[in-house]
Design an enzyme around this catalytic site. Structure first.
Site, mmCIF file in Angstrom:
data_model
loop_
_atom_site.group_PDB
_atom_site.id
_atom_site.type_symbol
_atom_site.label_atom_id
_atom_site.label_comp_id
_atom_site.label_asym_id
_atom_site.label_seq_id
_atom_site.Cartn_x
_atom_site.Cartn_y
_atom_site.Cartn_z
ATOM 1 N N SER A 53 -15.412 101.612 -48.405
ATOM 2 C CA SER A 53 -15.849 101.184 -49.357
ATOM 3 C C SER A 53 -17.343 100.156 -48.975
ATOM 4 O O SER A 53 -17.420 100.345 -50.776
ATOM 5 C CB SER A 53 -14.519 100.839 -50.347
ATOM 6 O OG SER A 53 -14.367 99.921 -49.592
ATOM 7 N N HIS A 96 -13.118 107.486 -50.713
ATOM 8 C CA HIS A 96 -13.989 108.130 -51.050
ATOM 9 C C HIS A 96 -14.450 108.971 -50.234
ATOM 10 O O HIS A 96 -15.779 109.529 -50.311
ATOM 11 C CB HIS A 96 -15.250 106.560 -50.791
ATOM 12 C CG HIS A 96 -14.657 105.091 -51.728
ATOM 13 N ND1 HIS A 96 -15.467 104.940 -52.740
ATOM 14 C CD2 HIS A 96 -13.700 104.206 -51.229
ATOM 15 C CE1 HIS A 96 -14.368 103.314 -52.519
ATOM 16 N NE2 HIS A 96 -14.281 103.716 -52.340
ATOM 17 N N LYS A 152 -11.808 108.603 -58.536
ATOM 18 C CA LYS A 152 -13.206 108.738 -58.135
ATOM 19 C C LYS A 152 -13.522 109.504 -58.611
ATOM 20 O O LYS A 152 -14.056 110.014 -59.487
ATOM 21 C CB LYS A 152 -12.795 108.210 -56.600
ATOM 22 C CG LYS A 152 -12.879 106.315 -56.751
ATOM 23 C CD LYS A 152 -12.768 105.735 -55.360
ATOM 24 C CE LYS A 152 -12.479 104.738 -55.975
ATOM 25 N NZ LYS A 152 -11.332 103.211 -54.876
#
Ligand SMILES: *Cc1c(COP(=O)(O)O)cnc(C)c1O
Length: 404
Positions: A192, A220, A251
């Protein structure tokens, strides 16, 4: 504030004061941009304090934040169920849409089952600390996200770390563990702070050889890695090799929550043993419905949006390198613009924020001392013109701060 009944500076107060000093330092340099309130969202652009800025501090990798289907699903869920639930999932809190979301996640990742938690942070905390008991080992990459680290700290088993992405070091750790100890190896799919990718094929081989389970955090990589955005397994062409597949709903999926996908036994166990699930309330209906719609949107539009995202990553990384920036080891939408120095990171941030680019610095303790940076995230919502505009601003900021 020092309370009157605590006349001496104790450890608690010392910690508070140390943090306040750092905040003061940032504010004195007119570079305090944390917790800046956004009042409007318009694609890749936002408004803060009446100023329009191009967003480069976002995790909305596929640009789904304002997707009409997702917004509509959330609105319909409020009309049908209201805004809350009757409590925890195990007792009165489970709605049909919670089960539908878990089935959607299981289908999306081609697993038997899934469990959702109230955040990605809680998912890692609860899952690792539940699985890794006395006598077990948890073996964690040194660059793993704070929520993984906290899960390892909370676990009653032995917590050891291996050097970032270093498979020889991972093997040494696996050899150190007693052969009959339960072993969980855990890592981010995409790291990240640096945007590099975990070497899954080598790790899978080691886990099999040493009889360890593999847990991967896809925060991610969901929607980002692989042709259809299924994550790191699709990226390497290794479907189904991860035992404990973790992801967030905050996200690429534009809501909040986290999940584990895996085999039936694992999920049923977590649904009765994970304290972060058993003792914490169910996801609210609009969030749950938004998540279901979010996965459906990735299933129908993921390939196309991922294609745009990859083009943007390429354009952004190339542009930064051409201008002389050091982008570290990034090969994904997470792009560190290395300044190494804290003051330079602050100075660049201020210039960017004043010139229409919303970006933030990452400083110690989030990263090791001497590795400060701006972290810029490029998304599918950016156009090539947007990226070119940002590149010009970054270049001017980098020159002013003496970074390039
Ligand atoms: C953001 C993040 C989390 C936590 O997810 P939340 O949904 O924000 O709580 C966990 N792991 C990684 C790698 C993350 O980046």
């Amino acid at each position: 504030m020092l309370r009157e009944n605590i006349p001496v500076r104790d450890g608690l107060q010392w910690k508070i004061d140390a943090m306040l000093d750092r905040i003061e330092w940032a504010k004195a340099g007119e570079a305090y941009y944390y917790q800046q309130a956004i009042s409007e969202i318009d694609g890749a652009w936002v408004v803060t304090n009446g100023q329009r800025k191009l967003m480069f501090a976002t995790y909305s990798y596929l640009g789904l934040l304002e997707h009409p289907k997702i917004k509509q699903a959330a609105q319909e869920a409020i009309v049908k169920y209201g805004t809350g639930t009757h409590g925890v999932r195990l007792l009165g809190g489970t709605l049909d849409i919670h089960l539908q979301l878990e089935e959607t996640i299981a289908r999306f990742h081609n697993r038997d089952a899934a469990i959702v938690f109230s955040s990605g942070y809680v998912t890692n905390l609860a899952t690792i600390s539940t699985l890794v008991g006395k006598g077990d080992w948890v073996i964690s990459d040194k660059w793993n996200h704070a929520s993984i680290v906290d899960g390892c700290v909370l676990a009653r088993g032995k917590f050891v770390r291996f050097r970032h992405n270093d498979m020889e070091d991972l093997e040494r750790r696996l050899q150190q563990a007693p052969p009959d100890a339960g072993k969980l190896v855990v890592a981010d799919a995409v790291f990240s702070m640096d945007g590099d990718i975990f070497p899954l094929p080598e790790a899978v081989e080691l886990c099999r050889r040493y009889n360890a389970r593999l847990m991967i955090d896809e925060a991610h990589s969901l929607g980002v890695l692989g042709e259809t955005g299924r994550g790191i397994e699709e990226y390497y062409g290794m479907e189904g090799v991860i035992d404990v597949k973790m992801g967030t709903l905050s996200k690429t999926i534009p809501a909040v929550g986290g999940y584990i996908a895996g085999d039936e036994d694992l999920i049923l166990y977590l649904k009765h043993a994970a304290r972060g699930f058993v003792f914490s309330a169910a996801l609210p209906p609009p969030v749950t419905a938004a998540c279901i719609a979010g996965f459906e949107v990735i299933e129908t539009e993921g390939v196309e949006r991922n294609h745009v995202l990859r083009r943007n990553v390429e354009h952004f990384l190339t542009g930064l390198k051409e201008r002389g920036f050091d982008t570290g080891v990034s090969v994904t939408p997470i792009v560190p613009i290395m300044t190494y120095d804290d003051d330079r990171a602050m100075q660049m941030t201020r210039y960017c924020q004043e010139h229409g680019v919303f970006v933030l610095p990452v400083l110690p303790p989030a990263v090791p001392h001497g590795t400060s940076r701006l972290r810029a995230n490029v998304t599918a919502a950016h156009t090539i013109e947007d990226i070119d505009f940002a590149l010009d601003v970054f270049e001017a900021a980098g020159k002013e701060a003496g970074v390039i």
